[in-house]
Design an enzyme around this catalytic site. Structure first.
Site, PDB file in Angstrom:
ATOM      1  N   SER A 262      24.713 -19.933  38.331  1.00 34.09           N
ATOM      2  CA  SER A 262      24.379 -19.104  37.175  1.00 34.09           C
ATOM      3  C   SER A 262      23.753 -19.962  36.080  1.00 34.09           C
ATOM      4  O   SER A 262      23.798 -21.201  36.128  1.00 34.09           O
ATOM      5  CB  SER A 262      25.634 -18.416  36.621  1.00 34.09           C
ATOM      6  OG  SER A 262      26.481 -19.369  35.990  1.00 34.09           O
ATOM      7  N   LYS A 263      23.185 -19.288  35.099  1.00 27.96           N
ATOM      8  CA  LYS A 263      22.596 -19.986  33.956  1.00 27.96           C
ATOM      9  C   LYS A 263      23.659 -20.794  33.216  1.00 27.96           C
ATOM     10  O   LYS A 263      23.374 -21.882  32.701  1.00 27.96           O
ATOM     11  CB  LYS A 263      21.944 -18.984  33.010  1.00 27.96           C
ATOM     12  CG  LYS A 263      21.285 -19.618  31.789  1.00 27.96           C
ATOM     13  CD  LYS A 263      20.639 -18.567  30.919  1.00 27.96           C
ATOM     14  CE  LYS A 263      20.022 -19.190  29.675  1.00 27.96           C
ATOM     15  NZ  LYS A 263      21.031 -19.817  28.803  1.00 27.96           N
ATOM     16  N   ARG A 264      24.874 -20.282  33.180  1.00 22.51           N
ATOM     17  CA  ARG A 264      25.960 -21.004  32.501  1.00 22.51           C
ATOM     18  C   ARG A 264      26.204 -22.374  33.131  1.00 22.51           C
ATOM     19  O   ARG A 264      26.529 -23.336  32.442  1.00 22.51           O
ATOM     20  CB  ARG A 264      27.246 -20.175  32.524  1.00 22.51           C
ATOM     21  CG  ARG A 264      27.237 -18.989  31.566  1.00 22.51           C
ATOM     22  CD  ARG A 264      28.613 -18.348  31.485  1.00 22.51           C
ATOM     23  NE  ARG A 264      29.031 -17.815  32.776  1.00 22.51           N
ATOM     24  CZ  ARG A 264      28.674 -16.610  33.241  1.00 22.51           C
ATOM     25  NH1 ARG A 264      27.890 -15.831  32.516  1.00 22.51           N
ATOM     26  NH2 ARG A 264      29.111 -16.193  34.423  1.00 22.51           N
ATOM     27  N   ASP A 267      23.504 -24.617  31.772  1.00 22.41           N
ATOM     28  CA  ASP A 267      23.754 -24.947  30.361  1.00 22.41           C
ATOM     29  C   ASP A 267      24.888 -25.967  30.235  1.00 22.41           C
ATOM     30  O   ASP A 267      24.831 -26.889  29.416  1.00 22.41           O
ATOM     31  CB  ASP A 267      24.130 -23.677  29.584  1.00 22.41           C
ATOM     32  CG  ASP A 267      22.959 -22.710  29.453  1.00 22.41           C
ATOM     33  OD1 ASP A 267      21.811 -23.144  29.660  1.00 22.41           O
ATOM     34  OD2 ASP A 267      23.201 -21.530  29.159  1.00 22.41           O
ATOM     35  N   SER A 287      15.557 -20.882  26.876  1.00 22.87           N
ATOM     36  CA  SER A 287      16.202 -21.472  28.050  1.00 22.87           C
ATOM     37  C   SER A 287      15.265 -22.491  28.666  1.00 22.87           C
ATOM     38  O   SER A 287      14.056 -22.264  28.768  1.00 22.87           O
ATOM     39  CB  SER A 287      16.535 -20.392  29.082  1.00 22.87           C
ATOM     40  OG  SER A 287      17.398 -19.418  28.524  1.00 22.87           O
TER      41      SER A 287
END
Length: 508
Positions: A262-264, A267, A287
């Protein structure tokens, strides 16, 4: 099937930036198409009008331009099977919705969201299917005049596919083999919504794949639960002979722990999950992207190709053409592929080594200029030649070798304590005199003279070279000392030596 020309498609929804998992799906479609001298179609699935995000479609196209993954037809490319945006195909879908209804294979459902929610509360694990449909508000339990009047009055409705229980559905998957599913576990999926006069993914997907003559559907594992329904729809339309072969690719998994990437994760661990930087038009959030983070497109493609696919050899570095030759979809894994972002950086490092000094210098020169240094391209290229094997990204070169362009203003305390001895100031002053007497300041001109001086004086070579490095660089890093001094030239080398003696051995 063997007589049909291979045609595959990539059909993203313009609901935001393209996830790196989607890029991999497109890449595998591309490799499959090229390997079989087939065609690769780009379709936009925008039937969910509520989730449309301005700029997303162009972002997706730009991502593939950057990656070098080319389409043969579709949105932005033209072709004989258009239009290629689903929102422009409303009339086509309506014909097929009506056909299913007329043949008794689908029905109108007038249940409101509130009614459906109430039913879910009444019936545990409620599913709209053969066991419950006759308890609901739909055309199966109404007289024709009644449901026709509801439609005439503008009552909102959906069209549901009528799935008969007791069937065994076979999905012939090129990766997973023969997948068998009982129709009893499937619900009567919504195929069409009167609210926006658009079909759902399921109907639009099948109609488009059939009319666009798609022979193979290669998509992510998350779509595997939809495959039995799609098989039933092909059968309902009588299109069994043109049904595509399916291949459901393994999921991309988190680098750590369990679950989908996931993007999390990006990050938290500091890596991109999108091909290009994305500016969210609603939130303003930015992003990171692989392009802006300094990855080469070839490295990203090479990295993604080996996530969930193995060539069966030890080879890791592939050009796109080599991937086309080597790719075999049957060698894709059934289990998920862990996303090793550190391996992605390794690939980028390998591509830096493969590229010419000129190519890397063209990317590094603007970084040098942005740091206020006016330097010739030839000299930037010389630094790249000496230093490119030490970095994974071109942007890392500046921190590693700014000393070539800017004299140190201070000296690393830890290095100075370890490398600058009580006698280093005297030795460096002597070295100053030796270097001043050398006319040929090339590496070949300096090295034998300095080495002979060290030997004649009985000095320890390590002591001399460590102090010399600290004087010119400011820290204990860099390539060979005579490479550095030759690059700097006689005047700059002597100036740095003199300053180091003044700062580090002021009493001498």
């Amino acid at each position: 099937m063997s007589e049909r020309k291979v045609r595959v498609r990539f059909a993203p929804s313009p609901t935001g930036p393209l996830h790196i998992g989607g890029v991999r799906t497109a890449l595998f479609n591309y490799l499959f198409a090229r390997q079989h001298n087939g065609e690769f179609v780009f379709r936009i699935e925008d039937t969910d009008s509520n989730r449309f995000v301005p700029g997303a479609e162009e972002y997706i196209l730009e991502s593939f331009r950057w990656l070098g993954i080319r389409f043969d037809e579709g949105v932005g490319f033209g072709g004989n099977h258009g239009p290629y945006r689903q929102s422009e195909r409303r009339d086509i879908y309506k014909q097929y919705v009506n056909r299913l209804i007329d043949e008794g294979k689908a029905y109108y459902a007038f249940d409101t969201p509130e009614e459906l929610e109430r039913k879910r509360g009444e019936v545990e694990n409620f599913q709209y299917d053969a066991s419950t449909r006759m308890q609901m508000r739909n055309s199966l339990v109404m007289d024709r005049t009644e449901w026709e009047q509801l439609i005439a009055d503008g009552t909102q409705y959906t069209v549901r596919f009528k799935i008969e229980p007791g069937q065994e559905i076979h999905v012939n998957d090129m990766i997973r083999g023969d997948v068998r599913v009982k129709s009893d576990i499937l619900d009567d999926k919504v195929l069409y919504k009167s609210a926006d006069e658009l079909p759902t993914y399921h109907l639009a997907n099948i109609v488009d794949d059939h009319l666009m003559e798609i022979t193979h559907v290669i998509r992510g594992e998350e779509w595997l639960p939809s495959a039995p329904l799609h098989v039933l729809l092909y059968q309902a339309f009588g299109w069994e002979d043109s049904m595509p072969r399916f291949a459901h690719l393994p999921l991309l998994l988190k680098p750590e722990g369990k679950g989908k990437l996931s993007k999390r994760d990006g990050d938290r661990l500091g890596f991109p999950v999108f091909p290009l930087e994305w500016h969210d038009p609603k939130s303003g959030e930015i992003s990171s992207g692989y392009r802006e983070s300094g990855y080469f497109p070839e490295a990203v493609v090479n990295f993604l190709a080996l996530l969930g696919w193995n060539p069966g050899t030890d080879q890791e570095l592939f050009t796109l053409d080599e991937l086309v030759q080597a790719f075999d979809i049957a060698k894709c894994s059934k289990s998920g592929a862990k996303f090793d972002y550190q391996k992605a950086a390794w690939f980028n490092h390998e591509y830096i080594l493969q590229k010419s000094d000129d190519e890397i210098a063209r990317e590094f020169a603007p970084i040098v200029a942005n740091n206020g240094v006016d330097e010739s391209f030839d000299r930037v290229r010389l630094v790249v030649h000496m230093m490119k094997d030490r970095v994974s990204f071109v942007r890392e070169l500046w921190d590693l070798c700014s000393f070539f362009f800017i004299a140190p203003t201070e000296y690393d305390e830890k290095t100075a304590k370890k490398r600058w001895k009580d006698y280093s100031g005297r030795q460096m002053s002597e070295l100053y005199e030796v270097l001043q007497g050398i006319d040929d300041f090339s590496l070949e001109g300096q090295e034998p003279v300095v080495m002979q001086w060290v030997e004649d004086k009985g000095y320890k070579l390590g002591d001399v070279m460590n102090a010399f490095r600290l004087a010119l660089v400011g820290i204990g890093k860099g390539p060979g000392m005579f490479d550095i001094s030759a690059f700097l030239g006689k005047a700059e080398t002597l100036a740095r030596l003199k300053k180091a003696v003044e700062v580090l051995s002021p009493a001498q």
